[in-house]
Scaffold this active site. Structure first.
Site, PDB file in Angstrom:
ATOM      1  CG  ASP A  42     -58.595 -29.341  -8.239  1.00 15.73           C
ATOM      2  OD1 ASP A  42     -57.889 -29.803  -7.325  1.00 15.73           O
ATOM      3  OD2 ASP A  42     -59.112 -30.055  -9.107  1.00 15.73           O
ATOM      4  CB  SER A  43     -54.807 -30.212 -10.851  1.00 11.04           C
ATOM      5  OG  SER A  43     -55.714 -31.185 -10.379  1.00 11.04           O
ATOM      6  CB  CYS A  95     -55.226 -29.354  -5.898  1.00  9.90           C
ATOM      7  SG  CYS A  95     -54.328 -30.677  -6.675  1.00  9.90           S
ATOM      8  CD  GLU A 104     -60.595 -33.871 -14.573  1.00  5.21           C
ATOM      9  OE1 GLU A 104     -60.738 -33.271 -15.649  1.00  5.21           O
ATOM     10  OE2 GLU A 104     -60.640 -33.288 -13.468  1.00  5.21           O
ATOM     11  CB  CYS A 106     -57.968 -37.189  -4.437  1.00  8.99           C
ATOM     12  SG  CYS A 106     -58.094 -36.639  -6.146  1.00  8.99           S
ATOM     13  CG  HIS A 152     -60.959 -35.631  -9.294  1.00  5.43           C
ATOM     14  ND1 HIS A 152     -60.010 -34.683  -8.979  1.00  5.43           N
ATOM     15  CD2 HIS A 152     -61.241 -35.464 -10.604  1.00  5.43           C
ATOM     16  CE1 HIS A 152     -59.728 -33.987 -10.061  1.00  5.43           C
ATOM     17  NE2 HIS A 152     -60.458 -34.440 -11.067  1.00  5.43           N
TER      18      HIS A 152
END
Ligand code: DGL
Length: 268
Positions: free
Chosen positions: A7-8, A69, A161, A193, A195
Site C-alpha cells: 500500500d502507499s 492500494c 493518516e 480506498c 483507508h
C-alpha cells in the site's frame, strides 16, 4: 515464500489485518510506501513508477504481491501486467475481487457481461482512482446496465493518516452529500480506498441503512484464500516482514494505533 501486501501507506493494513485473520498460517508481509504517500493526488505515471519500484523490491521476498492500494491497482496494475512480470512472480489488485462480489460472480468467472441486481452504484475513492475510470472499465467486462457515480474524496486519506477522525467523519458526510446530489438513491456504495473501512460506519450512517456498503478487506481476504487454495506452493514458508520507506518508529506507532495490535516496521 511469504505473500506481500502493498500500500502507499497505512491504509492497506485493513487488508493485511483481514488476510492474517482469514489465513492465520500464512506468512503475510507488508510494504508501506509512507515516504511517498499519498498516491491519490499523483499522476498515473508517478503512481506507476512508485508502485513498480516497490513491487520489484517486494518480489525479492514474495512470489505473490497484492496491491491493496486502489490507486496503484487503478493506475499501475494493468500496465505492469502488460509489460510482463518476472518468471514465477505475480501481482494482483483489489478491483476484480470487489467487482466479482458486487456482480455476484464466482472467482475468475470470465463469462460475458450480464445484468445484475444493482444498477445504481456509488464509488468513493481517491482523485487518481476516480480519474483512471479503472473501476468502470473492469465493471463493464462483467455487468451491463449499471450506472456508476464516482466521488473523489479529497482530503479524507490525509485526515485518517493524521488520526483526525472528527475531520474525517465531517469529510465523509460532505462527500456523501455531494454524491447524492448526482445520484440521489444509490443501491450500493463501494469504498474504493484502503483507508475508508476505518470510517465505514460514518459512510453507512450518511448513506442510510438501505444502501449496501462494500468494503474491500474481507472480500480481498476471501478471494486471496481462494486463489492460494489453487496454488498451495505460493503460500508455503517465508517469514512475514513489515517494511516502510518512511520512518520505521513513527510508522510502527501509527500502525499500532490504527489496528490496535502491536506492529513493528523495519526500513525497506
Ligand atoms: N491507499 C490508497 C488507495 O487505496 C489511498 C491512499 C493514498 O492516496 O495514497 O487508494
Amino acid at each position: 515464500m511469504s505473500v506481500g501486501i502493498f500500500d502507499s501507506g497505512l491504509g492497506g493494513l485493513t487488508v493485511w489485518d483481514a488476510v492474517t485473520r482469514r489465513l492465520p498460517d500464512l506468512a503475510v508481509s507488508y510494504y508501506g510506501d509512507n515516504a511517498n504517500a499519498p498516491y491519490g493526488v499523483r499522476t498515473a505515471d508517478d503512481v506507476h513508477d512508485l508502485t513498480q519500484a516497490a513491487v520489484t523490491r517486494m518480489w525479492e521476498e514474495n512470489d505473490l504481491v497484492v496491491l491493496a492500494c486502489n490507486t496503484a491497482s487503478a493506475a499501475a496494475l494493468r500496465r505492469m501486467q502488460e509489460a510482463g512480470v518476472p518468471e514465477g512472480k505475480r501481482v494482483l489488485g483489489v478491483f476484480v475481487p470487489l467487482i466479482e462480489a458486487l456482480t455476484e460472480r464466482g472467482w475468475g468467472d470470465n463469462s460475458p457481461p450480464r445484468e445484475v441486481a444493482v444498477n445504481q452504484v456509488a464509488l468513493f475513492a481517491t482523485p487518481a482512482t476516480v480519474a483512471s475510470r479503472a473501476f468502470q472499465r473492469e465493471l463493464s467486462f462483467r455487468a451491463v446496465g449499471v450506472d456508476v457515480e464516482a466521488q473523489a474524496c479529497g482530503g479524507l486519506v490525509d485526515a485518517i493518516e493524521d488520526g483526525d477522525m472528527i475531520l474525517a467523519e465531517a469529510l465523509v458526510r460532505s462527500h456523501v452529500d455531494a454524491l447524492k446530489r448526482k445520484m440521489p438513491k444509490p443501491q450500493a456504495a463501494i469504498l474504493g480506498c484502503t483507508h475508508y473501512p476505518l470510517v465505514q460506519e460514518a459512510f453507512q450512517a450518511a448513506l442510510g441503512a438501505d444502501v449496501t456498503v462494500f468494503s474491500q478487506a474481507d472480500i480481498v481476504a476471501d478471494s486471496l484464500s481462494d486463489y492460494l487454495s489453487r496454488r498451495p506452493a505460493m503460500a508455503t514458508g517465508g517469514s512475514a516482514r513489515m517494511l516502510t520507506t518512511g520512518d520505521p518508529a513513527r510508522v510502527s506507532d501509527r500502525a499500532t494505533q490504527f489496528l490496535r495490535r502491536p506492529l513493528t516496521f523495519e526500513a525497506a
